[in-house]
Design a protein around this motif. Sequence first.
Motif, PDB file in Angstrom:
ATOM      1  N   ARG A   1       0.837  -1.201   0.000  1.00 21.38           N
ATOM      2  CA  ARG A   1       0.000   0.000   0.000  1.00 21.38           C
ATOM      3  C   ARG A   1       0.871   1.250   0.000  1.00 21.38           C
ATOM      4  O   ARG A   1       1.995   1.238   0.484  1.00 21.38           O
ATOM      5  CB  ARG A   1      -0.936  -0.010   1.209  1.00 21.38           C
ATOM      6  N   GLY A   2       0.303   2.312  -0.547  1.00 20.13           N
ATOM      7  CA  GLY A   2       1.014   3.581  -0.570  1.00 20.13           C
ATOM      8  C   GLY A   2       2.241   3.570  -1.457  1.00 20.13           C
ATOM      9  O   GLY A   2       3.297   4.065  -1.072  1.00 20.13           O
ATOM     10  N   LEU A   3       2.112   3.020  -2.673  1.00 17.60           N
ATOM     11  CA  LEU A   3       3.241   2.958  -3.597  1.00 17.60           C
ATOM     12  C   LEU A   3       3.317   4.239  -4.423  1.00 17.60           C
ATOM     13  O   LEU A   3       2.297   4.886  -4.684  1.00 17.60           O
ATOM     14  CB  LEU A   3       3.108   1.763  -4.542  1.00 17.60           C
ATOM     15  N   SER A   4       4.505   4.574  -4.862  1.00 17.68           N
ATOM     16  CA  SER A   4       4.678   5.695  -5.783  1.00 17.68           C
ATOM     17  C   SER A   4       5.652   5.287  -6.883  1.00 17.68           C
ATOM     18  O   SER A   4       6.628   4.580  -6.633  1.00 17.68           O
ATOM     19  CB  SER A   4       5.195   6.939  -5.061  1.00 17.68           C
ATOM     20  N   ILE A   5       5.345   5.713  -8.107  1.00 14.07           N
ATOM     21  CA  ILE A   5       6.204   5.462  -9.260  1.00 14.07           C
ATOM     22  C   ILE A   5       6.755   6.803  -9.711  1.00 14.07           C
ATOM     23  O   ILE A   5       5.993   7.737  -9.981  1.00 14.07           O
ATOM     24  CB  ILE A   5       5.417   4.799 -10.402  1.00 14.07           C
ATOM     25  N   VAL A   6       8.072   6.910  -9.797  1.00 11.11           N
ATOM     26  CA  VAL A   6       8.720   8.163 -10.182  1.00 11.11           C
ATOM     27  C   VAL A   6       9.490   7.940 -11.478  1.00 11.11           C
ATOM     28  O   VAL A   6      10.385   7.092 -11.540  1.00 11.11           O
ATOM     29  CB  VAL A   6       9.670   8.669  -9.077  1.00 11.11           C
ATOM     30  N   PHE A   7       9.101   8.691 -12.512  1.00  7.26           N
ATOM     31  CA  PHE A   7       9.768   8.621 -13.808  1.00  7.26           C
ATOM     32  C   PHE A   7      10.812   9.729 -13.892  1.00  7.26           C
ATOM     33  O   PHE A   7      10.533  10.871 -13.510  1.00  7.26           O
ATOM     34  CB  PHE A   7       8.749   8.786 -14.941  1.00  7.26           C
ATOM     35  N   PRO A   8      12.018   9.436 -14.377  1.00  3.44           N
ATOM     36  CA  PRO A   8      13.066  10.458 -14.436  1.00  3.44           C
ATOM     37  C   PRO A   8      12.732  11.561 -15.429  1.00  3.44           C
ATOM     38  O   PRO A   8      12.252  11.300 -16.528  1.00  3.44           O
ATOM     39  CB  PRO A   8      14.303   9.666 -14.878  1.00  3.44           C
TER      40      PRO A   8
END
Length: 239
Positions: free
Chosen positions: A168-175
Amino acid sequence: MYDSQKISGNKAVTLLEQAQKDRIIVTMHLLGKNYERLTIITQIYTKNGITQLAIDKPGDFDKVAESLEERKIRFEFTGKDKLHYLFRTLGGEVSGNEIFVPFPEFIERIQRRQQYRLEPPVGTRMHFAHSLDRHEMTILNVSQGGALICHVKGNPRKPTLQADNHLRGLSIVFPSDEETLKVNVLEAVVKRVTKDPHTNHDRYALQFVQLSKTESKTMAALIQRFEREFLRKRQLLDH
């Protein structure tokens, strides 16, 4: 249960001509090889009564296909009607930067929308909490419905995930140098744990269980953006 319909004759020609005109991204699978690439249709023409398709050739196609006695290729794309289309070809030849294949006997239209898993830009990361710690993982591919992730190289804190674990509470960060490209996923579940055949490292297939409408739209827009950037690099789309 999904309905499917076979399209042939002039309707099939019209459908692929429209896909060519719209520069719709086509997924190409070379059967008999673990080979999947993105491409587009570049030509549809008839010579001596025989209709053929010309497909933009991925750079590594020749090397992969040279060991095959015959080339069986499956093509898939999502039309502007949001429906999924697929067709298969047998044989064909390469000329310059194009693959020429016989026009398919029919095209199958499936009444559903399938999600293509995109290989994101290098450096794309996923962050989440597990076992009371925050973790960072590398994303190998991603779609609106899930992602394939692995451990960041050299990361001493490697989470031990198992099938059916809920995150839970995931984040995906794209450069990005210009802006923050981030998608928040409320909940995901680990569907499979496999080993990378080359490194023997664990890989985790995640299914996104809960994603807000806003974040889902952001994810769809980013995937479309990265698809276009991929083709621009190969000079297939106008800048």
